[in-house]
Write an enzyme that holds these catalytic residues in place. Structure first.
Site, PDB file in Angstrom:
ATOM      1  N   ASP A   1       6.550  -1.803   7.424  1.00  0.00           N
ATOM      2  CA  ASP A   1       5.548  -1.464   8.438  1.00  0.00           C
ATOM      3  C   ASP A   1       4.964  -2.697   9.117  1.00  0.00           C
ATOM      4  O   ASP A   1       4.849  -2.740  10.342  1.00  0.00           O
ATOM      5  CB  ASP A   1       4.410  -0.648   7.816  1.00  0.00           C
TER       6      ASP A   1
ATOM      7  N   ARG B   1      -8.973  -5.974  -0.839  1.00  0.00           N
ATOM      8  CA  ARG B   1      -9.137  -5.777   0.606  1.00  0.00           C
ATOM      9  C   ARG B   1     -10.278  -6.576   1.228  1.00  0.00           C
ATOM     10  O   ARG B   1     -10.103  -7.164   2.292  1.00  0.00           O
ATOM     11  CB  ARG B   1      -9.268  -4.290   0.943  1.00  0.00           C
TER      12      ARG B   1
ATOM     13  N   ASP C   1      -7.615   2.006   2.550  1.00  0.00           N
ATOM     14  CA  ASP C   1      -7.486   0.586   2.870  1.00  0.00           C
ATOM     15  C   ASP C   1      -7.902   0.261   4.313  1.00  0.00           C
ATOM     16  O   ASP C   1      -8.512  -0.771   4.571  1.00  0.00           O
ATOM     17  CB  ASP C   1      -6.056   0.111   2.602  1.00  0.00           C
TER      18      ASP C   1
ATOM     19  N   SER D   1       5.297   4.009  -2.188  1.00  0.00           N
ATOM     20  CA  SER D   1       4.476   3.017  -1.520  1.00  0.00           C
ATOM     21  C   SER D   1       3.752   2.239  -2.617  1.00  0.00           C
ATOM     22  O   SER D   1       3.057   2.811  -3.449  1.00  0.00           O
ATOM     23  CB  SER D   1       3.480   3.713  -0.595  1.00  0.00           C
TER      24      SER D   1
END
Ligand code: ARG
Length: 417
Positions: A14, A94, A123, A174
């Site tokens: 991605d 994050r 996220d 994922s």
């Protein structure tokens, strides 16, 4: 000259496609930022891939120490575990990435930052709330939320522009990884009844194939921070790595959870977090010995708030600062050693000692050396039970009409007698 965007770049499909897409759609020069939070990869290959995919500059920042010192260990001191299950590995990384994105954007005079998150997860919230807190003037673009491509379409987009598609694009999962744990989603895991297949796990041995002999590990803490394994002082990064290996070898640290996302979805999450599971357990055991009962009770409430605010992307807030101050203060006597036993997927605390322990042998023992004055107990019970007795006499607890049934009925008379 086109404007610049700093893209949080993992090297996956991605974010690689995002490089090209950002150029096409927004005509921006792309600077990628890859943050090393202990996810063990070949960062120079990631860098090459970014450049090959069209980035003008590919930066890698080693943030392992920052991650441990400012994120992982404070969360450990707080005993932060989301919904009693998730040690928050992804969630903790994050805000650090948001901070580094902002730093690089300022250094590089970019007015835009971008990330590869979709619109369904936590996220995106963590990145954007973080960036907005630190640099409200920056524009944020989330390509994967905007482009509306399926996974297949993303792969053919990559092929069309000769963006290298990693072998792992074939993987149905994922995955997000850092020192504190691995998060695995998607594929067959979306069926909450399906047992996770063995191939989702890479850090932990299957518990039934783990060694038959237990390993004992002694973890030394200094004010709530783990500093030693088996008497050997270690820096935080090495200590976490070592424990991931040791505990993973015994199959410790697998978590299977139906989790409440901030965006209202329940999702099935698999985690592998051997070091986190061991350290959280050991830390709680040391606190049980060094904090007073009321401190422990209060700290449990703080732990839950703390976990929620990490999960919900509220790292850069005053509430967090306030709670962190409390947590740090609570740790001043949380120094000592905890002994854990690792065996076939389980981690059990089997011993603990601390110089400022509140455990008193003299008070606890039933043997010789008992210092507890048992003759004081009747007076204590009299006063402790006084309001109970008073209420029971006045309000006929359990018998008054309409009272809650907290008592079984009187034994029925035997028939025929
Ligand atoms: N559910 C976890 C969280 O929100 C993990 C997310 C993992 N992300 C991923 N791309 N697999 O923190």
């Amino acid at each position: 000259m086109s404007d610049k965007v700093v893209l949080a770049y993992s090297g996956g499909l991605d974010t690689s496609v995002a490089i090209r897409w950002l150029k096409e759609k927004y005509n921006l020069d792309i600077i990628t930022l890859t943050v090393d939070v202990g996810n063990e990869r070949d960062f120079s290959a990631v860098q090459q891939k970014a450049l090959k995919s069209g980035a003008v500059k590919a930066l890698v920042r080693d943030a392992k120490e920052l991650f441990v010192d400012y994120f992982i260990f404070p969360a450990l001191q707080a005993d932060a575990i989301y919904e009693g299950q998730y040690p928050l590995a992804t969630a903790l990384s994050r805000p650090l990435m948001a901070k580094l994105l902002v730093d690089v954007a300022l250094e590089e005079e970019a007015s835009v930052v971008a990330h590869g998150c979709t619109g369904k997860g936590n996220d995106q919230v963590r990145f954007e709330v973080g960036v907005n807190a630190l640099a409200p003037g920056l524009k944020i673009i989330a390509p994967a939320r905007e482009w509306g491509m399926t996974r297949e379409e993303t792969i053919s987009y990559a092929e069309r522009y000769s963006i290298p598609v990693p072998i792992t694009a074939a993987s149905p999962y994922s995955i997000d990884e850092n020192l504190w744990g691995r998060s695995i989603e998607c594929g067959v895991l979306e069926d909450p009844w399906a047992e996770p297949p063995e191939d989702v796990f890479t850090w932990t041995k299957p518990p039934d194939k783990a060694p038959d002999k237990p390993s004992y590990v002694e973890i030394g803490f200094d004010q709530g921070i783990p500093v030693a394994i088996d008497g050997q002082q270690m820096d935080g990064v090495s200590l976490i790595r070592r424990l991931n290996e040791l505990a993973g070898e015994h199959g410790v640290g697998r978590i299977d959870h139906i989790e409440n996302r901030l965006v209202g979805i329940k999702s099935r999450e698999i985690y592998e977090a051997p070091a986190a599971v061991v350290l959280l357990q050991a830390h709680l055991a040391l606190e049980a010995m060094t904090l007073a009962k009321d401190q422990l009770r209060f700290k449990q409430k703080v732990a839950q708030e703390y976990a929620d605010l990490i999960y919900n992307g509220l790292w850069f807030t005053s509430l967090h600062q306030d709670l962190a101050t409390y947590v740090r203060s609570s740790q001043r006597f949380v120094t000592g050693t905890v002994r854990v036993k690792l065996l076939k997927g389980s981690c059990r605390v089997v011993g603990r000692k601390a110089p400022k322990s509140l455990y008193s042998f003299g008070l606890a023992t039933y043997d010789r050396g008992d210092e507890f004055d048992q003759s004081a107990s009747p007076g204590f019970i009299h006063i402790w039970g006084l309001p109970v007795k008073t209420q029971a006499q006045v309000q006929l607890i359990g018998e008054a009409e309409g009272s809650l049934s907290i008592m079984p009925p009187k034994r029925p008379e035997k028939e025929g007698k």
